[in-house]
Design a protein around this motif. Structure first.
Motif, PDB file in Angstrom:
ATOM      1  N   UNK A 143       0.856  -1.185   0.000  1.00 23.22           N
ATOM      2  CA  UNK A 143       0.000   0.000   0.000  1.00 23.22           C
ATOM      3  C   UNK A 143       0.892   1.235   0.000  1.00 23.22           C
ATOM      4  N   UNK A 144       0.787   2.034  -1.044  1.00 23.43           N
ATOM      5  CA  UNK A 144       1.584   3.250  -1.099  1.00 23.43           C
ATOM      6  C   UNK A 144       3.072   2.985  -1.000  1.00 23.43           C
ATOM      7  N   UNK A 145       3.561   1.968  -1.726  1.00 24.16           N
ATOM      8  CA  UNK A 145       4.971   1.569  -1.728  1.00 24.16           C
ATOM      9  C   UNK A 145       5.467   1.110  -0.358  1.00 24.16           C
ATOM     10  N   UNK A 146       4.548   0.714   0.503  1.00 19.25           N
ATOM     11  CA  UNK A 146       4.916   0.174   1.807  1.00 19.25           C
ATOM     12  C   UNK A 146       4.390  -1.255   1.929  1.00 19.25           C
ATOM     13  N   UNK A 147       5.178  -2.124   2.541  1.00 12.46           N
ATOM     14  CA  UNK A 147       4.776  -3.510   2.763  1.00 12.46           C
ATOM     15  C   UNK A 147       4.069  -3.574   4.108  1.00 12.46           C
ATOM     16  N   UNK A 148       2.774  -3.899   4.062  1.00 11.50           N
ATOM     17  CA  UNK A 148       1.924  -3.845   5.251  1.00 11.50           C
ATOM     18  C   UNK A 148       1.416  -5.248   5.572  1.00 11.50           C
ATOM     19  N   UNK A 173     -11.355  -3.604  -7.376  1.00  7.44           N
ATOM     20  CA  UNK A 173     -10.118  -4.015  -6.719  1.00  7.44           C
ATOM     21  C   UNK A 173      -8.882  -3.426  -7.351  1.00  7.44           C
ATOM     22  N   UNK A 174      -7.858  -4.273  -7.506  1.00  5.96           N
ATOM     23  CA  UNK A 174      -6.576  -3.873  -8.083  1.00  5.96           C
ATOM     24  C   UNK A 174      -6.288  -4.750  -9.297  1.00  5.96           C
ATOM     25  N   UNK A 175      -5.449  -4.275 -10.240  1.00 12.94           N
ATOM     26  CA  UNK A 175      -5.191  -5.059 -11.450  1.00 12.94           C
ATOM     27  C   UNK A 175      -4.680  -6.460 -11.127  1.00 12.94           C
ATOM     28  N   UNK A 176      -5.065  -7.417 -11.967  1.00 16.35           N
ATOM     29  CA  UNK A 176      -4.668  -8.811 -11.756  1.00 16.35           C
ATOM     30  C   UNK A 176      -3.202  -9.009 -12.125  1.00 16.35           C
ATOM     31  N   UNK A 177      -2.737 -10.254 -11.948  1.00 20.85           N
ATOM     32  CA  UNK A 177      -1.303 -10.553 -12.080  1.00 20.85           C
ATOM     33  C   UNK A 177      -0.773 -10.371 -13.491  1.00 20.85           C
ATOM     34  N   UNK A 219      -7.975  -5.159 -15.782  1.00 21.63           N
ATOM     35  CA  UNK A 219      -8.131  -3.884 -15.088  1.00 21.63           C
ATOM     36  C   UNK A 219      -9.515  -3.770 -14.453  1.00 21.63           C
ATOM     37  N   UNK A 220      -9.572  -3.333 -13.194  1.00 17.56           N
ATOM     38  CA  UNK A 220     -10.885  -3.201 -12.537  1.00 17.56           C
ATOM     39  C   UNK A 220     -11.663  -2.004 -13.071  1.00 17.56           C
ATOM     40  N   UNK A 221     -12.971  -2.079 -12.956  1.00 12.08           N
ATOM     41  CA  UNK A 221     -13.805  -0.913 -13.286  1.00 12.08           C
ATOM     42  C   UNK A 221     -13.658   0.150 -12.198  1.00 12.08           C
ATOM     43  N   UNK A 222     -13.527  -0.310 -10.963  1.00 16.57           N
ATOM     44  CA  UNK A 222     -13.312   0.599  -9.833  1.00 16.57           C
ATOM     45  C   UNK A 222     -12.033   0.165  -9.126  1.00 16.57           C
ATOM     46  N   UNK A 223     -11.024   1.027  -9.165  1.00 16.15           N
ATOM     47  CA  UNK A 223      -9.751   0.711  -8.511  1.00 16.15           C
ATOM     48  C   UNK A 223      -9.823   1.147  -7.053  1.00 16.15           C
ATOM     49  N   UNK A 224      -9.338   0.292  -6.166  1.00 17.32           N
ATOM     50  CA  UNK A 224      -9.288   0.694  -4.766  1.00 17.32           C
ATOM     51  C   UNK A 224      -8.136  -0.004  -4.046  1.00 17.32           C
ATOM     52  N   UNK A 225      -7.608   0.689  -3.050  1.00 20.99           N
ATOM     53  CA  UNK A 225      -6.623   0.130  -2.135  1.00 20.99           C
ATOM     54  C   UNK A 225      -7.240   0.041  -0.751  1.00 20.99           C
ATOM     55  N   UNK A 226      -6.838  -0.964   0.018  1.00 25.72           N
ATOM     56  CA  UNK A 226      -7.263  -0.950   1.417  1.00 25.72           C
ATOM     57  C   UNK A 226      -6.504   0.136   2.167  1.00 25.72           C
ATOM     58  N   UNK A 227      -7.003   0.539   3.308  1.00 26.65           N
ATOM     59  CA  UNK A 227      -6.312   1.519   4.144  1.00 26.65           C
ATOM     60  C   UNK A 227      -5.591   0.790   5.275  1.00 26.65           C
ATOM     61  N   UNK A 258     -10.653  -5.437   8.994  1.00 26.66           N
ATOM     62  CA  UNK A 258     -11.777  -5.348   8.066  1.00 26.66           C
ATOM     63  C   UNK A 258     -11.329  -5.716   6.650  1.00 26.66           C
ATOM     64  N   UNK A 259     -12.208  -6.303   5.879  1.00 30.24           N
ATOM     65  CA  UNK A 259     -11.958  -6.531   4.466  1.00 30.24           C
ATOM     66  C   UNK A 259     -12.684  -5.434   3.708  1.00 30.24           C
ATOM     67  N   UNK A 260     -11.967  -4.388   3.371  1.00 29.54           N
ATOM     68  CA  UNK A 260     -12.582  -3.210   2.758  1.00 29.54           C
ATOM     69  C   UNK A 260     -13.065  -3.476   1.332  1.00 29.54           C
ATOM     70  N   UNK A 261     -12.518  -4.508   0.690  1.00 29.71           N
ATOM     71  CA  UNK A 261     -13.001  -4.874  -0.645  1.00 29.71           C
ATOM     72  C   UNK A 261     -14.435  -5.408  -0.556  1.00 29.71           C
ATOM     73  N   UNK A 262     -14.659  -6.296   0.399  1.00 26.30           N
ATOM     74  CA  UNK A 262     -16.012  -6.834   0.577  1.00 26.30           C
ATOM     75  C   UNK A 262     -16.966  -5.730   1.033  1.00 26.30           C
ATOM     76  N   UNK A 263     -16.510  -4.871   1.927  1.00 27.53           N
ATOM     77  CA  UNK A 263     -17.357  -3.764   2.409  1.00 27.53           C
ATOM     78  C   UNK A 263     -17.785  -2.872   1.247  1.00 27.53           C
TER      79      UNK A 263
END
Length: 588
Positions: free
Chosen positions: A290-295, A515-519, A557-565, A573-578
């Motif tokens: 997330x944001x170039x950080x390994x979380x 979500x985020x782009x696939x592999x 490519x997703x229709x809606x791109x999102x990152x978890x916080x 929380x699973x923000x993708x499911x939310x």
């Protein structure tokens, strides 16, 4: 190709694609390799007799030319294709002459190939497996064969005539095709399990074999983003400058990263993935970038780390240094962190190590305990009803055989479905689920396959379709399709079958990919063996949208791109499911 054969193989390909995406080593060969005539040649069974400790620029260029000529003859010459000639051992016979000081390389190669040609009458060529220009996905890179300045006139003419052989019977070839199969098999390669790893000839054979497989049987050679000829020049000294097993294995692993394919694995002579060289223990967590950080995104076993920890160091190495090391040896289709990094980023050699993290704004050191247990579940939320039964969530990675039919029958009247493809699908659903979602068949993917008669050429197959069949024994399907909203969840761990499934299901009229782009690694995995009994893999078929737009290295490519916080991760929380639930509720 006759129309009935195309229809037959289309169904076979669809069935096989979803069951052969991971390799079952050793089960592909049904033929005794020692029955092939070339294996009676045993001159170099105990070693090539070629040993180099250093190499000049001229020798690098000469060996690169030898590699390319050896490769085109390997896949185009009738004597080699028929299994009459041990082309590995022919390499060892000619290589010492190539390496002689002031050698006339073009003349040596011409005499070598011309002698082989003198034993074979090409005769009339029956042109088979010819495809129209607009159906060609990839053409062989053989222009250099006609370059008289590079090869000399005699060698150029010799190779140019060879390119027209058009041989379709390849049962004994190093890359074979069974009957009318579209699938290439590389089982006729000798694994040479007992070689000595200071043997320069066998080390270079490993490079030459791999380089030419990519040159002639890799559908994505045009998108690897590398000058493949320059890669050859770069790796010749890398393969020479080593005298033990580990240096050879790791150089092969490094070579695989240059095709940028997350399907490219390396398995050592003992049957272990390259992972063990990064450490036999693994810190039992999942992570996300997330944001170039390994979380840290999930704690699989209690180990001292917490959700939301931002990793700075593992042991005495910065996380960026570890990432750079893994990228040197693990092939990735995309630049973002995913795929095999999930398994290998947090491997350690000792059972306990210190990990430096940022936790709630403070930098702390945590002593962490590693594990040798397999850890491979990304999302373990079970398929279940949500929002008082108005929404049903499907975890594609935890589905049982036949379960999708039961789910659709029971939850037919829900307002929405969430299909989670962040795990690798445990059962194929690209077709079965699509029957409930789309009122008619619709194209969703086009594949390309190798032309068995023209090595290096790949051709597009007719597009594949999914959706409601015209006739069905299912009373639900006979009447209507599902009316609710469909949200498909993907991220960088959505690979291969997961990507194909996304391409199919997103044709549903009332659907969103979130979500985020696939592999960006798709196409049935093909495996082959390198000297020293080292195995490697590649994506074996091309996978494209129906309009021929690529997916490899790009990803779905997703229709809606999102990152978890990081805050959401800390709270478990699973923000993708939310977010998927929110999207569906908006349509109520």
């Amino acid at each position: 190709m006759k129309e009935e054969k195309k229809k037959y193989w289309k169904s076979i390909v669809l069935f096989s694609l979803f069951f052969i995406c991971f390799i079952i080593w050793g089960c592909s060969s049904t033929k005794d390799i020692h029955q092939i005539e070339r294996n009676k040649d045993q001159e170099f069974d105990n070693g090539s007799g070629i040993y180099l400790s250093s190499i000049t620029e001229k020798e690098i260029m000469d060996l690169a030319k030898l590699c390319k000529v050896w490769g085109v003859v390997k896949y185009y010459h009738p004597e080699v294709i028929s299994g009459e000639v041990n082309w590995d051992y022919e390499l060892f016979r000619v290589m010492p002459y190539i390496l002689e000081e002031n050698s006339d390389v073009n003349s040596i190669l011409y005499e070598w190939i011309h002698f082989l040609d003198s034993k074979n009458d090409f005769g009339d060529i029956d042109q088979q497996y010819q495809f129209s220009e607009d159906s060609i996905q990839l053409s062989p890179s053989i222009g250099w064969c006609k370059d008289e300045k590079y090869l000399g006139k005699n060698l150029s003419l010799e190779l140019s005539s060879l390119l027209d052989t058009n041989i379709s019977d390849r049962e004994n070839a190093y890359v074979s095709f069974k009957d009318d199969s579209l699938y290439p098999f590389m089982e006729n390669e000798n694994s040479y399990p007992s070689i000595k790893f200071d043997d320069t000839g066998y080390r270079l054979l490993g490079l030459f074999r791999y380089w030419n497989i990519i040159e002639y049987y890799y559908p994505y050679k045009d998108v690897i983003g590398e000058d493949w000829d320059q890669v050859l020049l770069e790796f010749i000294p890398k393969f020479i400058h080593g005298s033990d097993y580990e240096s050879y294995l790791l150089t092969i692993a490094e070579l695989t990263t240059r095709i940028h394919d997350s399907h490219a694995y390396v398995v050592d002579k003992d049957g272990d993935y390259i992972s063990k060289y990064f450490g036999k223990y693994r810190i039992p967590i999942n992570f996300i970038e997330v944001g170039n950080q390994i979380v840290i995104s999930k704690i699989i076993h209690k180990c001292g780390l917490e959700l939301g920890d931002i990793v700075l160091k593992v042991g005495d190495k910065d996380i960026d240094e570890i990432l750079e090391n893994r990228r040197k040896y693990i092939s990735q289709s995309r630049e973002d962190t995913g795929s095999l990094f999930f398994l290998d980023l947090f491997r350690i050699h000792e059972k306990n190590t210190d990990v430096t993290v940022i936790r709630k704004g403070k930098t702390i050191d945590v002593n962490v305990k590693g594990s040798q247990k397999d850890i491979n579940v990304h999302v373990d939320t079970k398929s279940q009803e949500m929002e008082d039964g108005k929404i049903y969530y499907i975890n594609a990675g935890l589905l049982k055989n036949g379960e999708i039919e039961e789910i659709m029958k029971k939850w037919w009247n829900t307002k929405g479905l969430i299909v989670d493809l962040r795990n690798y699908p445990s059962n194929p659903i690209a077709y079965k689920l699509a029957e409930y979602l789309m009122s008619a068949k619709k194209e969703f993917v086009r594949m390309s396959f190798p032309n068995r008669s023209v090595p290096g050429e790949f051709y597009y197959f007719d597009p594949f379709v999914s959706g409601k069949p015209k006739e069905s024994n299912n009373e639900i399907l006979d009447n209507e399709v599902y009316k609710g909203k469909l949200v498909i969840l993907i991220n960088e761990h959505t690979i291969s079958q997961g990507e194909t499934t996304t391409m199919s299901l997103r044709n549903t009229p009332n659907s969103i990919v979130l979500g985020r782009p696939s592999a960006g690694a798709n196409g049935d995995v093909r495996s082959f063996t390198l000297p020293g009994n080292i195995k490697s893999t590649i994506s074996g078929f091309g996978m494209y949208y129906p309009d021929k737009k690529p997916t490899q290295r790009i990803g779905i490519q997703p229709d809606i791109y999102m990152n978890p916080t990081i805050e959401g991760i800390r709270e478990g929380r699973d923000e993708f499911i939310e977010r998927a639930i929110e999207i569906i509720k908006e349509s109520f």
